[in-house]
Design a protein around this motif. Structure first.
Motif, mmCIF file in Angstrom:
data_model
loop_
_atom_site.group_PDB
_atom_site.id
_atom_site.type_symbol
_atom_site.label_atom_id
_atom_site.label_comp_id
_atom_site.label_asym_id
_atom_site.label_seq_id
_atom_site.Cartn_x
_atom_site.Cartn_y
_atom_site.Cartn_z
ATOM 1 N N ASP A 300 0.833 -1.200 0.000
ATOM 2 C CA ASP A 300 0.000 0.000 0.000
ATOM 3 C C ASP A 300 0.869 1.252 0.000
ATOM 4 N N LYS A 301 1.927 1.242 0.770
ATOM 5 C CA LYS A 301 2.839 2.392 0.833
ATOM 6 C C LYS A 301 3.528 2.604 -0.517
ATOM 7 N N VAL A 302 3.951 1.524 -1.168
ATOM 8 C CA VAL A 302 4.600 1.645 -2.473
ATOM 9 C C VAL A 302 3.648 2.281 -3.488
ATOM 10 N N ILE A 303 2.401 1.822 -3.507
ATOM 11 C CA ILE A 303 1.417 2.368 -4.446
ATOM 12 C C ILE A 303 1.222 3.861 -4.200
ATOM 13 N N ARG A 304 1.078 4.238 -2.952
ATOM 14 C CA ARG A 304 0.830 5.650 -2.626
ATOM 15 C C ARG A 304 2.060 6.515 -2.876
ATOM 16 N N ASP A 305 3.235 6.003 -2.552
ATOM 17 C CA ASP A 305 4.468 6.759 -2.813
ATOM 18 C C ASP A 305 4.674 6.960 -4.311
ATOM 19 N N ASP A 306 4.450 5.895 -5.099
ATOM 20 C CA ASP A 306 4.592 6.007 -6.553
ATOM 21 C C ASP A 306 3.550 6.951 -7.135
ATOM 22 N N TYR A 307 2.346 6.903 -6.577
ATOM 23 C CA TYR A 307 1.273 7.796 -7.028
ATOM 24 C C TYR A 307 1.725 9.255 -6.917
ATOM 25 N N ALA A 308 2.284 9.608 -5.776
ATOM 26 C CA ALA A 308 2.718 10.989 -5.553
ATOM 27 C C ALA A 308 3.952 11.322 -6.392
ATOM 28 N N ARG A 309 4.908 10.418 -6.413
ATOM 29 C CA ARG A 309 6.171 10.668 -7.124
ATOM 30 C C ARG A 309 5.964 10.786 -8.626
ATOM 31 N N PHE A 310 5.289 9.804 -9.210
ATOM 32 C CA PHE A 310 5.093 9.809 -10.656
ATOM 33 C C PHE A 310 4.174 10.948 -11.090
ATOM 34 N N GLY A 311 3.214 11.283 -10.244
ATOM 35 C CA GLY A 311 2.329 12.392 -10.580
ATOM 36 C C GLY A 311 3.101 13.686 -10.741
ATOM 37 N N GLU A 312 4.042 13.933 -9.847
ATOM 38 C CA GLU A 312 4.859 15.146 -9.925
ATOM 39 C C GLU A 312 5.717 15.152 -11.189
ATOM 40 N N ILE A 313 6.315 14.005 -11.516
ATOM 41 C CA ILE A 313 7.156 13.913 -12.715
ATOM 42 C C ILE A 313 6.333 14.150 -13.974
ATOM 43 N N ILE A 314 5.151 13.553 -14.025
ATOM 44 C CA ILE A 314 4.277 13.695 -15.196
ATOM 45 C C ILE A 314 3.870 15.148 -15.397
ATOM 46 N N ARG A 315 3.568 15.839 -14.321
ATOM 47 C CA ARG A 315 3.186 17.248 -14.431
ATOM 48 C C ARG A 315 4.363 18.101 -14.898
ATOM 49 N N LYS A 316 5.541 17.868 -14.314
ATOM 50 C CA LYS A 316 6.698 18.666 -14.681
ATOM 51 C C LYS A 316 7.122 18.435 -16.133
ATOM 52 N N ALA A 317 7.027 17.171 -16.594
ATOM 53 C CA ALA A 317 7.442 16.841 -17.955
ATOM 54 C C ALA A 317 6.309 17.051 -18.959
ATOM 55 N N ASN A 318 5.126 17.422 -18.457
ATOM 56 C CA ASN A 318 3.952 17.647 -19.308
ATOM 57 C C ASN A 318 3.659 16.422 -20.179
ATOM 58 N N ILE A 319 3.736 15.247 -19.567
ATOM 59 C CA ILE A 319 3.453 13.999 -20.288
ATOM 60 C C ILE A 319 1.953 13.839 -20.429
ATOM 61 N N LYS A 320 1.528 13.571 -21.653
ATOM 62 C CA LYS A 320 0.100 13.401 -21.930
ATOM 63 C C LYS A 320 -0.113 12.169 -22.807
ATOM 64 N N MET A 321 -1.313 11.620 -22.712
ATOM 65 C CA MET A 321 -1.678 10.513 -23.594
ATOM 66 C C MET A 321 -2.034 11.059 -24.967
ATOM 67 N N ASP A 322 -1.781 10.251 -26.003
ATOM 68 C CA ASP A 322 -2.149 10.679 -27.366
ATOM 69 C C ASP A 322 -3.660 10.778 -27.497
#
Length: 322
Positions: A300-322
């Motif tokens: 559960d901790k891994v899922i939540r930590d990844d949720y927060a971490r990857f979310g920040e990276i995606i926003r900063k890199a402006n990654i979007k789905m096609d």
């Protein structure tokens, strides 16, 4: 008083036997595991191996069904709608924590609609290049990229995939300009890497391990916190001078929220025992994976930590789905 005592004793005895009843009787019918990845890949093979052993230990059939699509969210949506009784598990990987940041809406809530059972294994990732690339180390690759901005392509298993995120982390950490080429999976990306149509690729080790050993591809670094068993000659990104790049594709099993805790814990105990068996552990390592065998709380901790971490990276890199 004696009557009252007997009544209270009887109630206590009832509660003591009733509370763990789910775990005592579970399972009484077949168990289904929904695999959110295609058949034949490392995740499918791992699940079927564990499923077979789980069937032997529990004495009930374990049916594995592949439901890939939409970065795993199609199969996960099916798992979310299953009864919360422990008879339907869903195998998810790191996209489970990534998808909420990429899709405008999902038919489930990643953090609220599931109970983690066990983080089974992690798939170490790294940077791999075609041998025609005149770079034999990360520092040489960075120098080459800076001398040729926007001219070096790297493949990934798709927009928003863990391999794409690792690529975005790498370009940010090294201030390089690489061109991202998304594929529908890691296999077609590797095919083009071998053919030289892309020069580099961020991928799970299991995807390219045979090509590394045969010399068809060159490994520059792994996104691990220490050198990987069996690949001791490949440095970590930190050793290669790029800090903060510790990323793995996490593979685990979840069930619908409100599944009785005693059932979740029984599933966890059985699967952890399977994963810690020396023969199974070696089989997992042979696929380029690392056994984790976590508790439900740890997963559960891994899922939540990844949720927060990857979310920040995606926003900063402006990654979007096609």
């Amino acid at each position: 008083m004696r009557i009252l005592t007997n009544v209270l004793f009887g109630c206590g005895l009832f509660l003591a036997t009733a509370l763990p009843a789910n775990a005592q009787t579970f399972p009484t019918k077949p168990i289904q595991i929904i695999v959110t990845a295609p058949a034949g890949g490392a995740l499918d093979i791992l699940t079927r191996s564990v499923g077979q052993k789980l069937q032997e230990r529990l004495g009930q059939p374990v049916i594995v069904e592949n439901r890939p699509g939409a970065a795993g969210s199609l199969g996960t949506a099916i798992g979310a709608k299953a009864p919360a009784d422990g008879y339907t598990l869903t195998l998810v990987y790191s996209s489970h924590s990534i998808n909420p940041h990429l899709y405008a809406s999902l038919p489930y809530d990643t953090l609220k609609d599931f109970s983690p059972v066990v983080l089974m294994a992690s798939l170490p990732m790294g940077l791999f290049v075609n041998p025609s690339v005149p770079a034999k180390s990360v520092s040489e690759f960075v120098a080459l990229a800076k001398a040729n901005p926007g001219k070096i392509n790297y493949g990934s298993s798709g927009n928003g995939s863990v391999s794409h995120i690792l690529g975005a982390m790498f370009t940010s950490a090294t201030s390089t300009e690489l061109i991202h080429v998304p594929y529908r999976g890691s296999v077609p990306a590797k095919t083009d890497l071998l053919a030289g149509r892309v020069q580099a690729m961020f991928a799970d080790v299991d995807v390219v391990q045979q090509n590394i050993k045969s010399g068809q591809l060159r490994a520059l670094a792994l996104a691990t916190d220490s050198r990987l068993q069996g690949y001791e000659d490949i440095p970590t990104f930190a050793e290669a001078g790029v800090n903060g790049l510790v990323v793995a594709s996490q593979v685990g099993l979840i069930v619908p929220a409100n599944t009785p805790p005693d059932v979740v814990n029984k599933l966890n105990r059985e699967i952890v025992a399977i994963l810690k068996d020396p023969e199974m552990a070696q089989r997992v390592r042979d696929r380029g994976m690392t056994v984790v065998a976590s508790t439900p709380a740890e997963y559960d901790k891994v899922i939540r930590d990844d949720y927060a971490r990857f979310g920040e990276i995606i926003r900063k890199a402006n990654i979007k789905m096609d």
